[in-house]
Structures are given as structure tokens and as C-alpha cells.
Write a protein that holds these residues in place. Structure first.
Motif, PDB file in Angstrom:
ATOM      1  N   LEU A  26       0.841  -1.216   0.000  1.00 45.81           N
ATOM      2  CA  LEU A  26       0.000   0.000   0.000  1.00 45.81           C
ATOM      3  C   LEU A  26       0.876   1.266   0.000  1.00 45.81           C
ATOM      4  O   LEU A  26       0.506   2.287  -0.578  1.00 45.81           O
ATOM      5  CB  LEU A  26      -0.977  -0.010   1.178  1.00 45.81           C
ATOM      6  CG  LEU A  26      -2.063  -1.097   1.104  1.00 45.81           C
ATOM      7  CD1 LEU A  26      -2.836  -1.191   2.419  1.00 45.81           C
ATOM      8  CD2 LEU A  26      -3.040  -0.850  -0.057  1.00 45.81           C
ATOM      9  N   GLN A  27       2.045   1.148   0.624  1.00 45.04           N
ATOM     10  CA  GLN A  27       2.963   2.300   0.624  1.00 45.04           C
ATOM     11  C   GLN A  27       3.591   2.519  -0.762  1.00 45.04           C
ATOM     12  O   GLN A  27       4.089   3.608  -1.050  1.00 45.04           O
ATOM     13  CB  GLN A  27       4.040   2.121   1.693  1.00 45.04           C
ATOM     14  CG  GLN A  27       3.458   2.339   3.087  1.00 45.04           C
ATOM     15  CD  GLN A  27       4.336   1.810   4.207  1.00 45.04           C
ATOM     16  OE1 GLN A  27       5.262   1.023   3.966  1.00 45.04           O
ATOM     17  NE2 GLN A  27       4.044   2.204   5.434  1.00 45.04           N
ATOM     18  N   CYS A  28       3.552   1.490  -1.601  1.00 47.87           N
ATOM     19  CA  CYS A  28       4.060   1.630  -2.984  1.00 47.87           C
ATOM     20  C   CYS A  28       3.132   2.481  -3.841  1.00 47.87           C
ATOM     21  O   CYS A  28       3.422   2.772  -4.995  1.00 47.87           O
ATOM     22  CB  CYS A  28       4.205   0.270  -3.657  1.00 47.87           C
ATOM     23  SG  CYS A  28       5.486  -0.724  -2.942  1.00 47.87           S
ATOM     24  N   LEU A  29       1.977   2.852  -3.278  1.00 49.41           N
ATOM     25  CA  LEU A  29       1.036   3.696  -4.024  1.00 49.41           C
ATOM     26  C   LEU A  29       1.355   5.180  -3.814  1.00 49.41           C
ATOM     27  O   LEU A  29       0.680   6.061  -4.338  1.00 49.41           O
ATOM     28  CB  LEU A  29      -0.402   3.389  -3.580  1.00 49.41           C
ATOM     29  CG  LEU A  29      -0.806   1.923  -3.807  1.00 49.41           C
ATOM     30  CD1 LEU A  29      -2.106   1.591  -3.102  1.00 49.41           C
ATOM     31  CD2 LEU A  29      -0.922   1.645  -5.293  1.00 49.41           C
ATOM     32  N   THR A  30       2.413   5.433  -3.036  1.00 51.14           N
ATOM     33  CA  THR A  30       2.827   6.821  -2.782  1.00 51.14           C
ATOM     34  C   THR A  30       3.581   7.377  -3.980  1.00 51.14           C
ATOM     35  O   THR A  30       4.468   6.732  -4.514  1.00 51.14           O
ATOM     36  CB  THR A  30       3.763   6.885  -1.549  1.00 51.14           C
ATOM     37  OG1 THR A  30       3.031   6.434  -0.413  1.00 51.14           O
ATOM     38  CG2 THR A  30       4.265   8.298  -1.316  1.00 51.14           C
ATOM     39  N   ASP A  31       3.189   8.574  -4.372  1.00 49.67           N
ATOM     40  CA  ASP A  31       3.877   9.295  -5.439  1.00 49.67           C
ATOM     41  C   ASP A  31       4.515  10.515  -4.779  1.00 49.67           C
ATOM     42  O   ASP A  31       3.867  11.531  -4.563  1.00 49.67           O
ATOM     43  CB  ASP A  31       2.829   9.704  -6.488  1.00 49.67           C
ATOM     44  CG  ASP A  31       3.381  10.607  -7.572  1.00 49.67           C
ATOM     45  OD1 ASP A  31       4.532  11.067  -7.444  1.00 49.67           O
ATOM     46  OD2 ASP A  31       2.641  10.848  -8.545  1.00 49.67           O
ATOM     47  N   SER A  32       5.812  10.379  -4.437  1.00 48.71           N
ATOM     48  CA  SER A  32       6.437  11.471  -3.680  1.00 48.71           C
ATOM     49  C   SER A  32       6.616  12.711  -4.544  1.00 48.71           C
ATOM     50  O   SER A  32       6.705  13.826  -4.026  1.00 48.71           O
ATOM     51  CB  SER A  32       7.742  11.031  -3.030  1.00 48.71           C
ATOM     52  OG  SER A  32       8.422  10.185  -3.883  1.00 48.71           O
ATOM     53  N   VAL A  33       6.647  12.541  -5.857  1.00 53.32           N
ATOM     54  CA  VAL A  33       6.745  13.717  -6.749  1.00 53.32           C
ATOM     55  C   VAL A  33       5.465  14.546  -6.590  1.00 53.32           C
ATOM     56  O   VAL A  33       5.502  15.764  -6.422  1.00 53.32           O
ATOM     57  CB  VAL A  33       6.901  13.288  -8.228  1.00 53.32           C
ATOM     58  CG1 VAL A  33       6.968  14.508  -9.137  1.00 53.32           C
ATOM     59  CG2 VAL A  33       8.125  12.407  -8.411  1.00 53.32           C
ATOM     60  N   PHE A  34       4.323  13.858  -6.589  1.00 51.90           N
ATOM     61  CA  PHE A  34       3.029  14.540  -6.467  1.00 51.90           C
ATOM     62  C   PHE A  34       2.916  15.277  -5.137  1.00 51.90           C
ATOM     63  O   PHE A  34       2.514  16.436  -5.082  1.00 51.90           O
ATOM     64  CB  PHE A  34       1.897  13.507  -6.600  1.00 51.90           C
ATOM     65  CG  PHE A  34       0.516  14.103  -6.572  1.00 51.90           C
ATOM     66  CD1 PHE A  34       0.020  14.808  -7.654  1.00 51.90           C
ATOM     67  CD2 PHE A  34      -0.303  13.960  -5.464  1.00 51.90           C
ATOM     68  CE1 PHE A  34      -1.249  15.365  -7.632  1.00 51.90           C
ATOM     69  CE2 PHE A  34      -1.587  14.509  -5.432  1.00 51.90           C
ATOM     70  CZ  PHE A  34      -2.052  15.208  -6.529  1.00 51.90           C
ATOM     71  N   ILE A  35       3.292  14.573  -4.068  1.00 54.13           N
ATOM     72  CA  ILE A  35       3.133  15.162  -2.739  1.00 54.13           C
ATOM     73  C   ILE A  35       4.092  16.325  -2.505  1.00 54.13           C
ATOM     74  O   ILE A  35       3.730  17.339  -1.919  1.00 54.13           O
ATOM     75  CB  ILE A  35       3.288  14.065  -1.666  1.00 54.13           C
ATOM     76  CG1 ILE A  35       2.029  13.193  -1.709  1.00 54.13           C
ATOM     77  CG2 ILE A  35       3.479  14.645  -0.275  1.00 54.13           C
ATOM     78  CD1 ILE A  35       2.175  11.887  -1.029  1.00 54.13           C
ATOM     79  N   GLY A  36       5.305  16.182  -3.034  1.00 53.44           N
ATOM     80  CA  GLY A  36       6.300  17.234  -2.778  1.00 53.44           C
ATOM     81  C   GLY A  36       6.356  18.283  -3.872  1.00 53.44           C
ATOM     82  O   GLY A  36       7.254  19.118  -3.886  1.00 53.44           O
ATOM     83  N   ASN A  37       5.401  18.249  -4.795  1.00 54.53           N
ATOM     84  CA  ASN A  37       5.525  19.097  -5.976  1.00 54.53           C
ATOM     85  C   ASN A  37       5.319  20.576  -5.675  1.00 54.53           C
ATOM     86  O   ASN A  37       4.253  21.009  -5.276  1.00 54.53           O
ATOM     87  CB  ASN A  37       4.505  18.646  -7.042  1.00 54.53           C
ATOM     88  CG  ASN A  37       4.951  19.051  -8.410  1.00 54.53           C
ATOM     89  OD1 ASN A  37       5.602  20.075  -8.576  1.00 54.53           O
ATOM     90  ND2 ASN A  37       4.614  18.249  -9.395  1.00 54.53           N
ATOM     91  N   GLU A  38       6.401  21.326  -5.897  1.00 60.10           N
ATOM     92  CA  GLU A  38       6.364  22.762  -5.630  1.00 60.10           C
ATOM     93  C   GLU A  38       5.383  23.491  -6.552  1.00 60.10           C
ATOM     94  O   GLU A  38       4.921  24.573  -6.251  1.00 60.10           O
ATOM     95  CB  GLU A  38       7.768  23.361  -5.830  1.00 60.10           C
ATOM     96  CG  GLU A  38       8.746  23.004  -4.723  1.00 60.10           C
ATOM     97  CD  GLU A  38       8.262  23.467  -3.355  1.00 60.10           C
ATOM     98  OE1 GLU A  38       7.878  24.634  -3.237  1.00 60.10           O
ATOM     99  OE2 GLU A  38       8.239  22.646  -2.420  1.00 60.10           O
ATOM    100  N   VAL A  39       5.081  22.856  -7.683  1.00 59.51           N
ATOM    101  CA  VAL A  39       4.191  23.482  -8.662  1.00 59.51           C
ATOM    102  C   VAL A  39       2.853  23.844  -8.008  1.00 59.51           C
ATOM    103  O   VAL A  39       2.199  24.809  -8.367  1.00 59.51           O
ATOM    104  CB  VAL A  39       3.954  22.528  -9.852  1.00 59.51           C
ATOM    105  CG1 VAL A  39       2.921  23.068 -10.825  1.00 59.51           C
ATOM    106  CG2 VAL A  39       5.280  22.285 -10.567  1.00 59.51           C
ATOM    107  N   TYR A  40       2.446  23.026  -7.039  1.00 65.08           N
ATOM    108  CA  TYR A  40       1.168  23.325  -6.405  1.00 65.08           C
ATOM    109  C   TYR A  40       1.293  24.515  -5.474  1.00 65.08           C
ATOM    110  O   TYR A  40       0.490  24.801  -4.706  1.00 65.08           O
ATOM    111  CB  TYR A  40       0.646  22.077  -5.653  1.00 65.08           C
ATOM    112  CG  TYR A  40       0.631  20.861  -6.516  1.00 65.08           C
ATOM    113  CD1 TYR A  40       0.052  20.903  -7.783  1.00 65.08           C
ATOM    114  CD2 TYR A  40       1.217  19.676  -6.105  1.00 65.08           C
ATOM    115  CE1 TYR A  40       0.061  19.798  -8.602  1.00 65.08           C
ATOM    116  CE2 TYR A  40       1.212  18.570  -6.918  1.00 65.08           C
ATOM    117  CZ  TYR A  40       0.640  18.633  -8.163  1.00 65.08           C
ATOM    118  OH  TYR A  40       0.655  17.544  -8.964  1.00 65.08           O
TER     119      TYR A  40
END
Ligand code: HEC
Ligand code: HEC
Length: 337
Positions: free
Chosen positions: A323-337
Motif C-alpha cells: 500500500l505504501q508503494c502507491l505513494t507518489d512522492s513527486v506529487f506530494i512534494g511538488n512545488e508546482v502546487y
């Protein structure tokens, strides 16, 4: 003579087309919706083409408390980027300490959702915006009054003119926010690499074991949490209560057989979106596995797929690791947001 004329004409054409190209790049780079590998075609709307400037305006509106009654709460107060646009509070506080009805879900890959809210009450993202703005327990305002505030704001007036060649209105405001929401794409997890892109080295042996359990005949998780979104978007009662305070899908259909049925949530970025379930009543993933292993509370509408199973401590760890493999760290840490 003729050749000189042709060369001259060609030069004029080149300069002209270059100017045109340059003008376009100055005005706006074309937004191309990238469909990640293994995803289906998204649900886009012809009457709301996505452009970079529209996304930027939608993002500004999403994080601006101007849309709430007392200018205290924005969409981003409950949908927080560092939690994959969910809320670590079980139930999010709205204006003046009121509390929302449910746990704020994560917002990613919304362009693939066929409907919105846990009972499926909103048909598209443009219409969905009205929900939180008008909800007395959330932003407690009126969309018309919110738009009037935007009209009184010179920065917004200018931005809306640039994006829509029009002033702020209910139509343009909801379209800008929806365009921003469609741009929230999460497709950089280990799950994407292993399952959708076929990179067999992406999972460790334990994570692979967890995935095998997830899709196994005894656990059956993927019979509801299926496909690239890890949901089939159906409405299911997963047996967490004997008596449901929240009617779920029955809130919309008024049908008793829909009581306690909720839209199957996507499990993308699940490690960051707790607490879990429609009411935030489950604190962690281990508790959730224990719930499914127990076979549920046997509500009359409980899905027959939830039958219970036995699982060793070692396998439970493996399932959590998957379930932790479903983490997208790019999405969560994305400065664009
Ligand atoms: C006070 C907290 C709060 C605020 C403010 C808020 N939301 Fe939500 N949002 C929620 C909750 C709770 C739900 C789940 C509601 C439900 O399922 O009935 C939700 C659901 C959603 C959904 C549906 C997701 C899905 O999977 O179906 C979208 C999209 C969304 N919100 C966008 C927004 C936007 C855009 C704004 C600002 C205009 C906003 N929210 C403001 C708490 C909030
Ligand atoms: C019958 C369909 C069904 C099956 C099978 C199923 N789930 Fe669910 N799952 C749901 C529904 C529906 C919810 C949301 C319930 C709610 O909001 O109250 C949910 C919620 C969850 C959540 C919390 C999501 C969130 O954002 O709050 C997790 C994690 C989860 N399930 C994991 C699993 C695992 C692991 C399995 C296999 C052991 C599994 N599910 C099997 C339907 C199912």
C-alpha cells in the motif's frame, strides 16, 4: 527575377509564421494533457479547454479564502497538498468552527472520476465547486456573492480577462477551478512502475508479496480497488458499521438498499491520506486490514466480497508495504502546487 520574388516571398512567409509562433509562445504555451502509461482516456470537457493560464488562475482560487463567508477558509485548507490534497483531521473544520460532514478525500487524477462525492451526487468538476462554497458547514457562502467579491477585486478582474476574455462569473470561476483540478495528476508511484509500466525491478520481494495478497482470491481487495486508479468507482458497503449514521449513497437515492454504500475510494497515496473511511474513523492501514480480515460488521447491505480471511503478521506487513508503494512522492512534494 522570378526566383528573387520567390525567395522574397519565402522570407516574408518565414518571418510571418515565426512571428505568429512567437506570439503564441508569448501568449500561451499549448497545454497538452499527458495520459500516463496504463491509464485510460480522461474525461475532459470541450467547453472547458485546459490552458496553463487557466490552471494558474484555478490554483489561485483554490488556495484563496476569498470564496468563503468570512474569508477564513479555502479549498486548500481541507485539501492540503502535502497530504495528497486530503486533510489529516478526521472531519475538516469549516468556517466559524463548524464541521464538515465527512473526511476530506484526496484529490488526484480527478479527470478520471465519473462522478464526485462519496454518494456520487455531483456529475462533474465544474458543478462540484458549488458544493463546498455553498455548504453551511464548509465555506458557508453563496457562489453569486463569492463571484461579486472577485468582480470587486482588480487583480482577479485582470486575470479573468487574460484567461477568458471575460469577467469573473459563476461560469468562468467554476471552470478555472475545474481546470486546475484536472491538472492534478499522480502517476509516479512504484505501483505505476511495476504494474502499469512493467518494470519488474520496481518492487522488493516483500512489496511483491503484498501485491500478490492484494489481488489474491482470499483477500479480493482488487475486486473493488481495481485498475490504475485502484477503484472501480462502484458504491459499496464495506461493513465498517452495524448502524450507519451517514446514509452514504442512500442520501441521494433514498433507497434503503443503498444505505452505508460509499464510492470505492482510490488508494493512490494512501499512506498520506489518513485518517480513513468516509468519517475518518480508521487511524492506520493495519487497523483497516484487521477490519477486512474480521469479515466486517455484517450490515444488511454489506458486500458479499467481504468475507474475512486469516493473515499472518508477516503478510500484514507485506500488504502495508505494498500500500505504501502507491505513494507518489513527486506529487506530494511538488512545488508546482
Ligand atoms: C471544510 C472542508 C472543505 C473545504 C473548504 C472544501 N472541501 Fe472539498 N471536500 C471536503 C469533504 C469533507 C469532501 C467529501 C464530501 C463527500 O463525499 O460528500 C470533499 C470532496 C471534494 C471533492 C470530491 C472528491 C471525490 O473523490 O469525489 C472535490 C473534487 C472537492 N472536494 C473539491 C473542493 C474544492 C474545489 C473546494 C473549494 C471550492 C473544496 N473542495 C473545499 C471538504 C472540503
Ligand atoms: C466490496 C468492495 C471492497 C473490497 C473488497 C475492499 N474494499 Fe477497501 N474500501 C471499500 C469502500 C467502499 C471504502 C470506503 C468506505 C467508507 O468511506 O466508509 C473502502 C476503503 C478502503 C480504505 C480507506 C480509503 C480511504 O481513503 O479512506 C483502504 C485503505 C482500503 N479500503 C483497503 C482495502 C484493502 C487492503 C482491501 C482488501 C483486504 C479492501 N480494501 C477491500 C470497498 C472495498
Amino acid at each position: 527575377m522570378r526566383i528573387r520574388f520567390l525567395i522574397g516571398l519565402a522570407l516574408v512567409l518565414i518571418v510571418f509564421t515565426q512571428c505568429k509562433d512567437e506570439n503564441q509562445t508569448v501568449l500561451e504555451k499549448k497545454y497538452i494533457f499527458q495520459v500516463p502509461m496504463g491509464f485510460s482516456e480522461p474525461i475532459l470537457r470541450k467547453d472547458n479547454p485546459i490552458t496553463f493560464s487557466k490552471i494558474a488562475l484555478g490554483k489561485k482560487l483554490f488556495f484563496d479564502p476569498i470564496l468563503s463567508l468570512d474569508s477564513s477558509i479555502s479549498c486548500g485548507s481541507c485539501h492540503r497538498p502535502q497530504f495528497a490534497f486530503s486533510d489529516p483531521n478526521p472531519i475538516s473544520p469549516g468556517v466559524k468552527g463548524k464541521i464538515a460532514l465527512r473526511n476530506a478525500p484526496s484529490l488526484s487524477n480527478l479527470a478520471w472520476h465519473p462522478y464526485f462525492f462519496a454518494e456520487g451526487g455531483s456529475p462533474n468538476l465544474e458543478a462540484q465547486v458549488l458544493g463546498p462554497v455553498e455548504d453551511q458547514n464548509e465555506m458557508a457562502f453563496s457562489i453569486v456573492k463569492a463571484v461579486n467579491r472577485l468582480k470587486d477585486n482588480s487583480t482577479y478582474n485582470q486575470l479573468f480577462q487574460e484567461v477568458f476574455l471575460d469577467s469573473p462569473s459563476v461560469y468562468t470561476t467554476t471552470r478555472a477551478i475545474a481546470a486546475f483540478e484536472r491538472s492534478l495528476i499522480s502517476s509516479n508511484s512504484k505501483f505505476d512502475k511495476y504494474v502499469l509500466e512493467g518494470d519488474k525491478a520496481a518492487f522488493t520481494p516483500v512489496e511483491k508479496r503484498g501485491y500478490e495478497l492484494f489481488i489474491s482470491d482470499s483477500l479480493k481487495c482488487n475486486t473493488c480497488h481495481s485498475g490504475f486508479m485502484l477503484t472501480d468507482f462502484s458504491f459499496q458497503n464495506n461493513g465498517i458499521y452495524e448502524i450507519y449514521e451517514d446514509p452514504g449513497r442512500a442520501r441521494l437515492t433514498l433507497n434503503d438498499t443503498d444505505r452505508g454504500k460509499f464510492k470505492v475510494p482510490s488508494l493512490r497515496n494512501i499512506a498520506f491520506t489518513g485518517p480513513y473511511m468516509h468519517d475518518g474513523s480508521f487511524k492506520n492501514l493495519e487497523e483497516i486490514i484487521d477490519h477486512y480480515a474480521s469479515g466486517g460488521k455484517n450490515h444488511e447491505n454489506q458486500s458479499r466480497k467481504i468475507q474475512g480471511f486469516s493473515i499472518s503478521e508477516e503478510d500484514k506487513i507485506a500488504l502495508v508495504q505494498f500500500l505504501q508503494c502507491l505513494t507518489d512522492s513527486v506529487f506530494i512534494g511538488n512545488e508546482v502546487y
